[in-house]
Write a protein that holds these residues in place. Sequence first.
Motif, PDB file in Angstrom:
ATOM      1  N   GLU A 237       0.880  -1.163   0.000  1.00  0.00           N
ATOM      2  CA  GLU A 237       0.000   0.000   0.000  1.00  0.00           C
ATOM      3  C   GLU A 237       0.920   1.215   0.000  1.00  0.00           C
ATOM      4  N   PHE A 238       0.362   2.372  -0.347  1.00  0.00           N
ATOM      5  CA  PHE A 238       1.184   3.579  -0.359  1.00  0.00           C
ATOM      6  C   PHE A 238       0.482   4.666   0.439  1.00  0.00           C
ATOM      7  N   GLU A 239       1.217   5.301   1.331  1.00  0.00           N
ATOM      8  CA  GLU A 239       0.667   6.448   2.068  1.00  0.00           C
ATOM      9  C   GLU A 239       1.643   7.600   1.891  1.00  0.00           C
ATOM     10  N   SER A 240       1.121   8.814   1.770  1.00  0.00           N
ATOM     11  CA  SER A 240       2.032   9.943   1.537  1.00  0.00           C
ATOM     12  C   SER A 240       1.439  11.246   2.055  1.00  0.00           C
ATOM     13  N   HIS A 241       2.329  12.155   2.404  1.00  0.00           N
ATOM     14  CA  HIS A 241       1.862  13.483   2.830  1.00  0.00           C
ATOM     15  C   HIS A 241       2.797  14.591   2.343  1.00  0.00           C
ATOM     16  N   PHE A 242       2.210  15.751   2.112  1.00  0.00           N
ATOM     17  CA  PHE A 242       3.006  16.960   1.916  1.00  0.00           C
ATOM     18  C   PHE A 242       3.610  17.312   3.275  1.00  0.00           C
ATOM     19  N   ALA A 243       4.792  17.918   3.255  1.00  0.00           N
ATOM     20  CA  ALA A 243       5.367  18.433   4.496  1.00  0.00           C
ATOM     21  C   ALA A 243       5.936  19.816   4.220  1.00  0.00           C
ATOM     22  N   ILE A 244       5.649  20.742   5.139  1.00  0.00           N
ATOM     23  CA  ILE A 244       6.270  22.073   5.072  1.00  0.00           C
ATOM     24  C   ILE A 244       6.967  22.334   6.403  1.00  0.00           C
ATOM     25  N   TYR A 245       8.273  22.580   6.320  1.00  0.00           N
ATOM     26  CA  TYR A 245       9.057  22.925   7.505  1.00  0.00           C
ATOM     27  C   TYR A 245       9.264  24.437   7.491  1.00  0.00           C
ATOM     28  N   PRO A 246       8.745  25.151   8.514  1.00  0.00           N
ATOM     29  CA  PRO A 246       9.046  26.588   8.577  1.00  0.00           C
ATOM     30  C   PRO A 246      10.543  26.778   8.819  1.00  0.00           C
ATOM     31  N   PRO A 247      11.070  27.988   8.530  1.00  0.00           N
ATOM     32  CA  PRO A 247      12.494  28.225   8.799  1.00  0.00           C
ATOM     33  C   PRO A 247      12.823  27.864  10.252  1.00  0.00           C
ATOM     34  N   GLY A 248      13.939  27.173  10.439  1.00  0.00           N
ATOM     35  CA  GLY A 248      14.364  26.807  11.797  1.00  0.00           C
ATOM     36  C   GLY A 248      13.873  25.439  12.257  1.00  0.00           C
ATOM     37  N   ALA A 249      12.879  24.873  11.552  1.00  0.00           N
ATOM     38  CA  ALA A 249      12.326  23.577  11.974  1.00  0.00           C
ATOM     39  C   ALA A 249      13.132  22.437  11.359  1.00  0.00           C
ATOM     40  N   GLY A 250      13.199  21.325  12.073  1.00  0.00           N
ATOM     41  CA  GLY A 250      13.873  20.132  11.563  1.00  0.00           C
ATOM     42  C   GLY A 250      13.139  18.893  12.037  1.00  0.00           C
TER      43      GLY A 250
ATOM     44  N   PRO B 100      17.786  21.812  10.329  1.00  0.00           N
ATOM     45  CA  PRO B 100      17.009  23.052  10.190  1.00  0.00           C
ATOM     46  C   PRO B 100      17.496  23.867   8.994  1.00  0.00           C
ATOM     47  N   ALA B 101      16.555  24.539   8.348  1.00  0.00           N
ATOM     48  CA  ALA B 101      16.891  25.372   7.193  1.00  0.00           C
ATOM     49  C   ALA B 101      16.633  26.828   7.540  1.00  0.00           C
ATOM     50  N   ASN B 102      17.216  27.738   6.757  1.00  0.00           N
ATOM     51  CA  ASN B 102      16.897  29.139   7.008  1.00  0.00           C
ATOM     52  C   ASN B 102      15.873  29.679   6.017  1.00  0.00           C
ATOM     53  N   ARG B 103      15.197  28.765   5.295  1.00  0.00           N
ATOM     54  CA  ARG B 103      14.030  29.176   4.508  1.00  0.00           C
ATOM     55  C   ARG B 103      13.008  28.043   4.573  1.00  0.00           C
ATOM     56  N   GLU B 104      11.788  28.315   4.143  1.00  0.00           N
ATOM     57  CA  GLU B 104      10.747  27.289   4.183  1.00  0.00           C
ATOM     58  C   GLU B 104      11.140  26.117   3.282  1.00  0.00           C
ATOM     59  N   ARG B 105      10.824  24.905   3.730  1.00  0.00           N
ATOM     60  CA  ARG B 105      11.272  23.687   3.028  1.00  0.00           C
ATOM     61  C   ARG B 105      10.065  22.800   2.764  1.00  0.00           C
ATOM     62  N   MET B 106       9.819  22.458   1.483  1.00  0.00           N
ATOM     63  CA  MET B 106       8.617  21.692   1.121  1.00  0.00           C
ATOM     64  C   MET B 106       8.982  20.357   0.475  1.00  0.00           C
ATOM     65  N   SER B 107       8.164  19.352   0.749  1.00  0.00           N
ATOM     66  CA  SER B 107       8.439  18.010   0.216  1.00  0.00           C
ATOM     67  C   SER B 107       7.163  17.175   0.223  1.00  0.00           C
ATOM     68  N   ILE B 108       7.247  16.023  -0.428  1.00  0.00           N
ATOM     69  CA  ILE B 108       6.220  14.987  -0.236  1.00  0.00           C
ATOM     70  C   ILE B 108       6.938  13.732   0.236  1.00  0.00           C
ATOM     71  N   THR B 109       6.545  13.236   1.389  1.00  0.00           N
ATOM     72  CA  THR B 109       7.116  11.993   1.902  1.00  0.00           C
ATOM     73  C   THR B 109       6.092  10.882   1.691  1.00  0.00           C
TER      74      THR B 109
END
Length: 208
Positions: free
Chosen positions: A106-119, A189-198
């Motif tokens: 089966e496959f499960e997935s989500h968008f993820a957005i890390y605000p600056p500073g988040a890890g 942690p990044a110093n800008r917003e970071r977007m992905s799909i896991t």
Amino acid sequence: MTSPTLQHSISTITDNIAKQGYAVIEQFLNPQEIACLATHAKFLQNAGEMHKATTGITKVENPTLRGDFIHWIDASDASEAEIDYLNLMSELQQAINQAFFLGLFEFESHFAIYPPGAGYQKHLDQFIGKSERKISSILYLNDDWKAEDGGQLRMYLDENDTTRFIDITPQAGKMVVFLSSDFLHEVLPANRERMSITGWFRARSLNS
Ligand SMILES: O=C(O)CCC(=O)C(=O)O
Ligand SMILES: [Fe+2]
């Protein structure tokens, strides 16, 4: 019909998983497809559809462990860009099944957005005592990402030696795939917003 480029990426993924347990593909999707997914992630964020991620089976919020906001992709209610993504992942799933006989996926997935500073601190993608998640995949949606922006995925190559790792920049179009049970990893942690799909390919558990 699978394009030759996609076919090539998929066989690179299965070959590298067989060889070393993980694969990094620089351009799994083209810039246009990535832009559609990134636009959809921003749309979800603006619509208040991204929620604080939780950790573990008990689903507790733990901002020191992970600081991202997520939105689970629901095939029955998917945008065009999400459907394209799910179709590609379904092709990858078939190829992985054929190569490794893992079966019953089966496959499960989500968008993820890390605000600056988040890890996301060092972890394994399997909950303790549960092993349904067999393969992890991450697709990055960040245009023009530079090493100095931070936000690397740090993958530990040897669980007994924390000095052995690779750092992967979350550049748009890049895809990372690895055996969920074998690799400790963290998001710096990044110093800008970071977007992905896991996403995770799962084997069905005996009691589900
Ligand atoms: O975004 C990444 O690079 C990794 C995310 C991750 O480890 C997870 O969601 O479990
Ligand atoms: Fe993870």
